[in-house]
Design a protein around this motif. Structure first.
Motif, PDB file in Angstrom:
ATOM      1  N   ASP A   1      12.198 -38.661  17.299  1.00 31.17           N
ATOM      2  CA  ASP A   1      12.681 -39.747  18.153  1.00 31.17           C
ATOM      3  C   ASP A   1      12.836 -40.980  17.270  1.00 31.17           C
ATOM      4  O   ASP A   1      12.086 -41.170  16.308  1.00 31.17           O
ATOM      5  CB  ASP A   1      11.663 -40.036  19.268  1.00 31.17           C
ATOM      6  CG  ASP A   1      12.278 -40.788  20.433  1.00 31.17           C
ATOM      7  OD1 ASP A   1      12.472 -40.177  21.502  1.00 31.17           O
ATOM      8  OD2 ASP A   1      12.578 -42.006  20.268  1.00 31.17           O
TER       9      ASP A   1
ATOM     10  N   VAL B   1      18.784 -36.875  23.894  1.00 35.24           N
ATOM     11  CA  VAL B   1      18.963 -38.320  23.792  1.00 35.24           C
ATOM     12  C   VAL B   1      19.928 -38.774  24.892  1.00 35.24           C
ATOM     13  O   VAL B   1      20.607 -37.943  25.492  1.00 35.24           O
ATOM     14  CB  VAL B   1      19.544 -38.702  22.413  1.00 35.24           C
ATOM     15  CG1 VAL B   1      18.548 -38.369  21.319  1.00 35.24           C
ATOM     16  CG2 VAL B   1      20.878 -37.997  22.169  1.00 35.24           C
TER      17      VAL B   1
ATOM     18  N   SER C   1      23.364 -35.293  31.097  1.00 34.34           N
ATOM     19  CA  SER C   1      23.708 -35.207  32.518  1.00 34.34           C
ATOM     20  C   SER C   1      25.209 -35.125  32.743  1.00 34.34           C
ATOM     21  O   SER C   1      25.649 -34.776  33.840  1.00 34.34           O
ATOM     22  CB  SER C   1      23.196 -36.439  33.253  1.00 34.34           C
ATOM     23  OG  SER C   1      21.832 -36.593  33.028  1.00 34.34           O
TER      24      SER C   1
END
Ligand code: NAP
Length: 737
Positions: free
Chosen positions: A37, A73, A100
């Motif tokens: 990350d 991400v 999404s």
């Protein structure tokens, strides 16, 4: 589970990446879960919380060591991350993401790779929460949730399988969907609701008295706006990424709200109720789909036995459940009528509710059912709307056949689908004659559902010579005949149930029946009616026979349908000497109904003529019990031509009565029963509800306890039976387990 993959790298250790890492780690799907990350604190937290095995400080080197790389991400960051990792990706390393929106992710990949690698399999878990960050990671987040894979034209089968396995290991169900369809569906089901929640809270928050609004907001506000606490940056990215599909959904929604606004401004109750009842029905339907349950709540699915103590007599007054055939037809004709139809006593069974839902799906406003009351705002013969998708009819053959007749004549296309039972049954008996009228219908293999009905066909009246008598076939053709040019005539070898003809007349549409031919012409109009659905005569028959054989009995069965095609049980019992009186005879939507009073009087054995038996076929097991309690011998003839199902049922009853000590035989389509003493013991009804009901009644004259195994079918088809029987005086109890 054993480790099948060596190293999985999750890039972006937030809610979704962290949850995936945790789920895979807990289930030991791979040897090492590596996290990366840009936010070092998240990585540290991931290690501390046991979400990952290893925190990578250098993305490129971590990619070069991984078997699977998962991008978790924000979607907007996809192109930058892909560009960074591309040089380190080995040809065999699998690449997937959780974004999404999918169109922009694949576009970003195309921009970075040129030709998409076969190892790239885009994905989207349909699970989440309004929280973000690795601290919210939840190993159970994906359990029993769907993950959609939107394969590219180059995604290899091997890579797809491997990514599907990874998700399945988290407990998710994996599906595939075309990319464009995915973005459209998600715009409607996820993106629009989030935007509405954000917008509502923002609008209310801007009002001066917002503190009060929020302080006193009740559950509805809280439920509806929960998702407005979602991550603003993520939703900003999603709006940019799926802009066109989201705009389309906002426009549809805005038009819907405008319609509702207009209805409220004009106090237009019908439109308001239409919107609310359709929405409620769809939401209820959706809840059931989510819980994989059916239209009506199943009372019981495990094994059920009935245990009956010998003796007893019947007393009192009973109202029986509504007739199923009439319930279906009341919904159909009520929907096609021009004004309001009010129904009382509607039978809320799986099957009749499937018919009701189908008409709702075609835009008919239907209130209820509420304790048997239904109000239908009819749309007229030409007022049905195209349904939003296929009409699902459960296992209701009546719904599918009768609806096919109506839909063959509509201006729009429809598809009728059914549950597993219905999907095994051939629909050719209605498809072929409807095609002769000009209908265009395609079926699955061997005439089985789904039925695809092409709209816009002008049907023509035809004379049908139906070889196998069937009330459903006749009804489907008569309903198609409402729309056909000329006269539609149906010739049947024997008279079948005539509920459709009667109800058509009850709604003001003439139907002629002469010498085995039923004829109808288009050009009429159906006028809304009030219908008190009569009690089911088959259910009533159980209590009629019970009172007729149990000394000291007297019972009144209220508002029972006594249609001539079904009242055979009354006539046969009377022939045997039963004391049966009909009171308050009247017509309801052209169906004859009456209160039936039965008093005990000793019965005599008789020879039952085939003609009389034709109207009592379903009640044969009950009539055999009556004969077992009568003096002398009874004979029921003419059964050979009645089909395998009837003969099987009679054979089961013969076996059970013999086990009770009764002299009974079935030979050459004739049953001979000699009245005698009824013993007791354990019996099997072979899962046939009508046999189980008949044997329950036999206990009234038994010498010992009777236990009937496999009565689940009674519980399913006549759930009120045990309570009604106990109220009337039958000493019955149900054993489940
Ligand atoms: P999240 O909790 O905010 O996690 C995203 C993480 O990725 C953050 O730690 C973020 O760090 C990090 N990140 C951002 N840019 C990065 C970069 N260039 N390189 C490395 N790390 C980077 O978000 P999430 O809810 O897990 O969402 C992640 C993805 O899942 C999104 O694509 C979203 O569309 C998808 N998704 C979300 C849900 C949901 O309900 N949340 C459901 C299904 C799918 P910073 O904090 O520094 O930005």
């Amino acid at each position: 589970m054993r480790c099948s993959v060596d190293r999985i790298l999750i890039v972006g250790l937030g809610l979704i990446g962290g949850s995936l890492a945790k789920a895979l780690r807990e289930r030991r799907y791979c040897r090492t879960v590596i996290g990366y990350d840009r936010n070092a604190e998240e990585l540290e937290a991931g290690l501390a919380l046991g979400v990952i095995d290893e925190a990578a400080s250098d993305l490129v080197s971590a990619v070069s060591r991984a078997d699977i790389v998962v991008l978790a991400v924000p979607v907007k960051a996809t192109d930058a991350v892909l560009a960074e990792i591309r040089p380190a990706l080995k040809p065999e390393t699998l690449l997937t993401d959780v974004g999404s929106t999918k169109g922009n992710v694949v576009e970003a990949a195309r921009a970075v790779f040129g030709e998409l690698p076969p190892t790239f399999v885009p994905g989207h878990p349909i699970a989440g929460s309004e929280k973000s960050g690795v601290a919210a990671a939840d190993a159970q987040l994906f359990e029993r949730h769907k993950v959609i894979l939107t394969l590219t034209e180059t995604s290899s089968a091997k890579a797809t399988l491997a990514i599907a396995r990874m998700w399945q290991a988290t407990g998710a169900e994996v599906l595939q969907m075309e990319l464009a369809r995915h973005d459209e569906v998600l715009a409607a089901t996820s993106h629009l609701p989030h935007l509405l929640a954000f917008s509502l809270v923002d609008t209310l928050a801007a009002e001066a008295e917002n503190t009060d609004i929020f302080r006193y907001a009740a559950g509805g506000f809280r439920d509806f706006t929960r998702i407005a606490a979602s991550d603003p940056t993520m939703w900003h990215d999603i709006c940019l990424a799926n802009r066109d599909a989201i705009l389309g959904q906002i426009d549809r929604f805005t038009a819907g709200v405008a319609r509702l606004r207009e209805a409220v401004a004009a106090s237009d109750s019908q439109t308001m109720l239409g919107i609310f009842t359709r929405a409620k029905a769809s939401r209820d339907h959706f809840t059931r789909i989510l819980s994989s349950s059916a239209y009506s709540q199943k009372q019981h699915t495990g094994p059920v036995d009935f245990v009956l103590q010998p003796g007893g007599a019947l007393a009192g007054q009973l109202r029986l459940p509504g007739d199923m055939s009439i319930s279906h037809r009341a919904i159909m004709l009520g929907s096609l009528a021009e004004d309001v139809t009010e129904i009382e006593g509607f039978l809320e069974s799986e099957d009749s509710l499937a018919t009701l839902q189908a008409f709702r799906d075609m835009g008919v406003v239907i209130e209820g059912p509420h304790q048997g009351a239904v109000k239908i705002y009819g749309v007229g013969l030409g007022g049905l709307q195209p349904p939003p998708g296929p009409l699902y009819l459960g296992d209701s053959g009546t719904s599918m056949r009768l609806l096919a007749g109506v839909l063959a004549a509509q201006p729009f296309d429809t598809e009728l689908t059914g549950g597993t039972g219905l999907s095994r049954r051939s629909m050719l008996s209605i498809v072929e004659p409807l095609q002769n009228m000009g209908a265009r219908i395609e079926t699955g293999p061997d005439g089985r559902p789904p039925l695809r009905i092409r709209g816009g066909q002008q049907l023509r009246g035809v004379e049908h010579d139906v070889s196998t008598a069937s009330a459903q076939v006749k009804s489907a053709l008569l309903l198609a005949g409402l729309y056909a040019d000329g006269e539609t005539r149906v010739r049947e070898p024997v008279m079948t149930r005539d509920h459709t003809e009667r109800m058509l007349r009850g709604f003001g549409w003439p139907v002629e029946t002469t010498e085995g031919v039923t004829a109808i012409r288009a050009g009429g109009r159906l006028v809304g009616a009030r219908i008190a659905v009569p009690g089911d005569i088959s259910a009533a028959a159980t209590f009629m026979v019970a009172a007729a054989i149990a000394p000291g009995s007297e019972i009144l069965l209220e508002h029972v349908g006594i249609n001539p095609t079904r009242r055979g049980v009354i006539d046969v019992l009377r022939l045997m000497g039963a004391d049966i009186e009909l009171h308050n005879e009247t017509l309801v939507g052209a169906e004859p109904v009456a209160d039936i009073q039965v008093r005990y009087r000793p019965l005599q054995g008789v020879e039952v003529p085939a003609g009389l038996l034709a109207a009592a076929l379903d009640e044969c097991p009950l009539l055999m019990v009556a004969a077992a309690c009568a003096g002398g011998e009874s004979r029921l003839s003419g059964l050979e031509a009645r089909g395998a199902r009837v003969l099987e049922r009679i054979a089961t009853t013969v076996g059970a009565l013999q086990a009770l000590g009764i002299e009974v035989e079935l030979q050459h389509g004739q049953v001979r029963v000699r009245g005698g003493r009824i013993g007791g013991g354990a019996l099997d009804c072979a899962g046939d509800a009508r046999v189980a009901l008949a044997l329950s009644v036999a206990a009234l004259r038994a010498e010992r306890e009777i236990k009937i195994g496999g009565c689940g079918a009674v519980v399913a088809s006549f759930p009120e039976f045990v309570a009604l029987a106990r109220r009337a005086g039958i000493r019955i109890r149900k054993e489940e387990g």
